[in-house]
Design a protein around this motif. Structure first.
Motif, short mmCIF file in Angstrom:
data_model
loop_
_atom_site.label_atom_id
_atom_site.label_comp_id
_atom_site.label_asym_id
_atom_site.label_seq_id
_atom_site.Cartn_x
_atom_site.Cartn_y
_atom_site.Cartn_z
N VAL A 103 -15.37 82.32 -105.78
CA VAL A 103 -15.62 83.72 -106.12
C VAL A 103 -15.49 84.59 -104.87
O VAL A 103 -14.85 85.65 -104.88
CB VAL A 103 -17.02 83.89 -106.76
CG1 VAL A 103 -17.32 85.38 -106.97
CG2 VAL A 103 -17.09 83.15 -108.09
N GLN A 122 -17.76 91.14 -110.97
CA GLN A 122 -17.35 90.92 -112.36
C GLN A 122 -15.85 90.68 -112.45
O GLN A 122 -15.40 89.79 -113.18
CB GLN A 122 -17.73 92.14 -113.21
CG GLN A 122 -17.48 91.97 -114.70
CD GLN A 122 -18.30 90.84 -115.30
OE1 GLN A 122 -19.52 90.79 -115.11
NE2 GLN A 122 -17.64 89.92 -116.00
N THR A 125 -14.97 87.18 -111.18
CA THR A 125 -15.36 86.17 -112.18
C THR A 125 -14.38 86.17 -113.36
O THR A 125 -13.94 85.10 -113.82
CB THR A 125 -16.78 86.45 -112.68
OG1 THR A 125 -17.68 86.47 -111.57
CG2 THR A 125 -17.23 85.39 -113.66
N ASP A 126 -14.02 87.37 -113.83
CA ASP A 126 -13.10 87.46 -114.96
C ASP A 126 -11.74 86.87 -114.63
O ASP A 126 -11.13 86.15 -115.45
CB ASP A 126 -12.94 88.93 -115.38
CG ASP A 126 -14.19 89.50 -116.02
OD1 ASP A 126 -15.07 88.69 -116.42
OD2 ASP A 126 -14.31 90.74 -116.10
N LEU A 128 -11.02 84.56 -112.41
CA LEU A 128 -11.11 83.10 -112.30
C LEU A 128 -11.22 82.46 -113.69
O LEU A 128 -10.68 81.37 -113.93
CB LEU A 128 -12.31 82.72 -111.42
CG LEU A 128 -12.12 83.02 -109.93
CD1 LEU A 128 -13.44 82.91 -109.18
CD2 LEU A 128 -11.09 82.06 -109.32
N LYS A 129 -11.89 83.14 -114.59
CA LYS A 129 -11.95 82.63 -115.96
C LYS A 129 -10.57 82.68 -116.62
O LYS A 129 -10.19 81.77 -117.35
CB LYS A 129 -12.95 83.44 -116.78
CG LYS A 129 -14.41 83.17 -116.40
CD LYS A 129 -15.36 84.04 -117.20
CE LYS A 129 -16.82 83.75 -116.85
NZ LYS A 129 -17.75 84.62 -117.60
N GLN A 130 -9.81 83.74 -116.34
CA GLN A 130 -8.48 83.87 -116.92
C GLN A 130 -7.54 82.76 -116.48
O GLN A 130 -6.65 82.35 -117.22
CB GLN A 130 -7.88 85.23 -116.54
CG GLN A 130 -8.51 86.41 -117.26
CD GLN A 130 -7.97 87.74 -116.76
OE1 GLN A 130 -6.85 87.80 -116.25
NE2 GLN A 130 -8.76 88.80 -116.92
N GLY A 134 -13.48 79.11 -115.02
CA GLY A 134 -14.77 79.69 -115.34
C GLY A 134 -15.94 78.75 -115.11
O GLY A 134 -17.07 79.19 -114.88
N ASP A 135 -15.68 77.44 -115.13
CA ASP A 135 -16.76 76.46 -114.93
C ASP A 135 -16.81 75.94 -113.49
O ASP A 135 -17.51 74.97 -113.20
CB ASP A 135 -16.58 75.28 -115.90
CG ASP A 135 -15.23 74.60 -115.73
OD1 ASP A 135 -14.32 75.21 -115.12
OD2 ASP A 135 -15.08 73.46 -116.22
N GLN A 136 -16.06 76.56 -112.58
CA GLN A 136 -15.99 76.07 -111.20
C GLN A 136 -16.44 77.14 -110.19
O GLN A 136 -16.18 77.00 -108.99
CB GLN A 136 -14.54 75.67 -110.86
CG GLN A 136 -13.87 74.76 -111.86
CD GLN A 136 -14.43 73.34 -111.80
OE1 GLN A 136 -14.83 72.86 -110.75
NE2 GLN A 136 -14.46 72.68 -112.95
N LEU A 137 -17.12 78.16 -110.65
CA LEU A 137 -17.33 79.36 -109.84
C LEU A 137 -18.12 79.12 -108.55
O LEU A 137 -17.93 79.85 -107.56
CB LEU A 137 -18.04 80.43 -110.67
CG LEU A 137 -17.27 80.92 -111.91
CD1 LEU A 137 -18.08 81.98 -112.65
CD2 LEU A 137 -15.91 81.46 -111.52
N GLN A 148 -6.09 73.57 -109.12
CA GLN A 148 -7.20 74.51 -109.19
C GLN A 148 -7.17 75.47 -107.99
O GLN A 148 -7.44 76.66 -108.13
CB GLN A 148 -8.52 73.75 -109.24
CG GLN A 148 -8.75 73.02 -110.57
CD GLN A 148 -9.99 72.13 -110.52
OE1 GLN A 148 -10.29 71.50 -109.49
NE2 GLN A 148 -10.70 72.05 -111.64
#
Length: 660
Positions: A103, A122, A125-126, A128-130, A134-137, A148
């Motif tokens: 992040v 925000q 985070t968004d 990285l989710k895209q 999202g599960d590695q933040l 990754q």
């Protein structure tokens, strides 16, 4: 209309005087919505062309225009702004910053935008989710696979919403599955209306885009369009670039400092020890000054001025006057006052009371076959502080107050108080009017006990008693000191100066000593001693500064690639300098905090031990000492970081990015 234009780009490298051309007249136009692959073999000039497009390489001939504006590659500020607001980089080796989690890696780019802190977090985070993270933040780069890491690099490249994404061999270190996923992401980026330029030597990767430009031997061999550019209809986030704030630099510095905390803790400890020593010695100096002031004020009325004859007639400083008094000790007639001089002093402005007195150098007390010889007996005046006498009362006619230590020496610790009201024999030498020695002796009643403590013994009678003793012994009865009481303590110094200025026949008559003069002299010596000790302790601060310099140079060496990454993202030379000076200043601040803790712990321990001996806190650390320690820590650490920070800021971004 083309968004990015390259006209007649020439670039050569030189080995001595020998020239090696790399780019030999490149002309290219790029539109938004294109996914362009620059295809060619190693050494063909692909990476050099990308560095020119990305604003990293400034030494070439030709023109680069972005959105119709000509980029002047001689203006570093314009290129910083260009990289910050227009370019996003994706590298084959990912080029993530190891001490930051993923992040924070994305936030490095977002910190150079106008978003507020919450929106930056925000968006990071968004993104990285895209890209499927999202599960590695909370993970750091060393906890991720190659695919990754490349996704983090893509998220960072997109963070500030640049219009051009440059991908240098983005799939070179990936397997086929990750390669396909990364290419799909890049295609989606182009479909959103951005210009994606990827450098590759793989035909399969090149076939994925909308256009292939073949580069061979520094020239464009072929320019093939595979499909038209994507429509640029996607709504873009409203993000504007801005220069990096000082707060963001300090945050990054703190993060790196925390990541390497245990290594840096040794430097902080070394610096803290030096600061601690300086702080402790300053505190001891304060305590000694306060102790002496307390002792003197407990015996002497601060509103009093002690006047002595000036035996030289010259204008003297206090120190010179004291020296002259010592020289005339064998001829006390030079120090005696006439009645007229006493009246002259009564007329001085702001004087409340004038008391003539006697001050004799030595005397002997005899009590029940025990003798105690001491120095310094004088008559009681208002110069004595009100609590000088610890038990009993001030001396009246034919009475004497002796020091507690003298009483104990003549009797014992347990029985000395029984002397109160008893007779004691006093013997003292003086002179007659012919300057011949005279022995003065009498029995006086003990009226009380004084406690001179560390300042020395106090023995006193009243003026009438001493004058009668001298007269009965046919000794000279002229007084040798005068005690003047001033109405207002604020006027004491002025009154002393007026007395020193009194003259007869062009000669200065008097010297005047105040409590302030005594304290100033003592404090001066104590301050000198404290400064010398602090200076010796300060040597360790020089060693600490050298340690910080070495550490910062090591940090520059270790973080060379990070410096290149930050410069590629749009950070200025100023931002790089501030990054390293900030980390050094933080080391200084943590060192100062540790030094304060150590100093307060040491002061508590020493005061606990010494209070039992002198009944006084001998270590007194003031707010001024604390402020000085903090400022010294900041200044030393800042100066120590200047050269390493300058070296870091002057690194060539291209060379820094290629560092191992």
């Amino acid at each position: 209309m083309a968004f990015l234009e390259l006209h007649n780009i020439h670039k050569s490298y030189f080995l001595g005087k020998e020239e090696f051309p790399v780019l030999k007249g490149i002309d290219l136009n790029f539109e938004l919505g294109e996914f362009v692959s620059i295809l060619g073999e190693s050494g063909g000039g692909k990476s050099t062309l990308m560095n020119i497009i990305g604003g990293l390489d400034r030494n070439f001939n030709g023109e680069v225009r972005a959105d119709g504006q000509l980029l002047d590659h001689k203006k570093e500020k314009q290129l910083d702004d260009y990289r910050r607001g227009t370019i996003g980089y994706i590298y084959q080796s990912y080029n993530l910053i190891s001490h930051l989690n993923i992040v924070d890696n994305v936030l490095v780019s977002l910190n150079m935008t106008d978003l507020n802190s919450r929106d930056k977090k925000q968006r990071a985070t968004d993104l990285l989710k895209q890209v499927g993270l999202g599960d590695q933040l909370k993970k750091h780069p060393n906890q991720l696979s190659g695919g990754q890491k490349q996704r983090v690099a893509i998220a960072r490249a997109l963070a500030s919403n640049p219009q051009v994404i440059i991908a240098d061999e983005p799939t070179g270190a990936l397997d086929s599955k990750n390669t396909a996923e990364v290419l799909e992401i890049l295609e989606n980026i182009a479909a959103e209306g951005k210009l994606v330029i990827t450098v590759t030597h793989s035909q399969d990767v090149a076939n994925y885009g909308t256009r292939i430009v073949r580069l061979a031997d520094g020239k464009i061999e072929d320019d093939t369009r595979l499909k038209p550019p994507y429509e640029t209809t996607a709504e873009q986030p409203n993000i504007k670039p801005k220069v990096l704030s000082a707060g963001a630099s300090y945050k990054n510095a703190f993060q790196h400092l925390s990541y390497n905390f245990w290594r840096n803790s040794l430097i902080m400890l070394g610096t803290a020890i030096g600061l601690f020593a300086v702080l402790l010695f300053s505190g001891i100096g304060n305590g000694v000054n306060a102790f002496i002031q307390d002792q003197i004020n407990s015996m002497i009325n601060p509103n009093s001025v002690t006047v002595m004859k000036n035996p030289t007639g010259k204008k003297l400083s206090n120190a010179e006057f004291q020296q002259q008094l010592a020289q005339f000790a064998d001829d006390p007639t030079k120090l005696l006052f006439s009645d007229q001089q006493v009246k002259q002093l009564e007329k001085v402005k702001d004087v409340d009371d004038v008391e003539a007195g006697y001050q004799l150098n030595s005397y002997t007390l005899s009590y029940k076959n025990k003798n105690q010889t001491s120095s310094g007996i004088q008559t009681w005046t208002k110069a004595f502080a009100s609590d000088t006498i610890k038990s009993g009362h001030a001396p009246k006619d034919n009475e004497i107050v002796i020091d507690k230590a003298q009483a104990i020496a003549l009797t014992s610790e347990k029985t000395y108080k029984k002397m109160l009201g008893q007779k004691i024999k006093v013997t003292l030498p003086w002179i007659n009017q012919s300057n011949q020695p005279v022995q003065v002796s009498a029995e006086l009643t003990i009226a009380g006990f004084a406690d001179g403590g560390q300042a020395g013994s106090i023995t006193t009678t009243n003026y009438k008693t001493m004058r009668n003793l001298l007269r009965d012994a046919k000794a000279d009865t002229r007084t040798n000191f005068i005690s003047i009481n001033v109405k207002d303590s604020n006027d004491v110094k002025a009154v002393a100066n007026r007395i020193r200025a009194l003259k007869d026949n062009g000669k200065y008559n008097y010297g005047a000593v105040t409590v302030g003069d005594i304290l100033d002299t003592v404090n001066q010596y104590v301050s000198i001693a404290s400064i010398v000790l602090a200076a010796i302790a300060g040597i360790s601060l020089i060693v600490s500064a050298l340690m910080i310099i070495v550490t910062m140079y090591m940090s520059v060496s270790e973080r060379t690639k990070e410096i290149g990454i930050l410069r590629a993202l749009g950070e200025r030379k100023k931002d790089i300098r501030r990054l390293f000076t900030a980390e050094s200043v933080l080391i200084g601040l943590f060192s100062a905090a540790l030094a304060l803790v150590l100093a307060y712990a040491a002061s508590l321990g020493l005061n606990h031990i010494l209070y039992g001996i002198v009944k006084f806190n001998m270590v007194q650390i003031t707010p001024g000492n604390i402020i000085f320690t903090i400022v010294a820590a900041i200044v030393i650490s800042f100066i120590a970081a200047l050269l390493p920070a300058r070296k870091a800021s002057r690194l060539n971004p291209i060379d820094a990015l290629s560092a191992d």
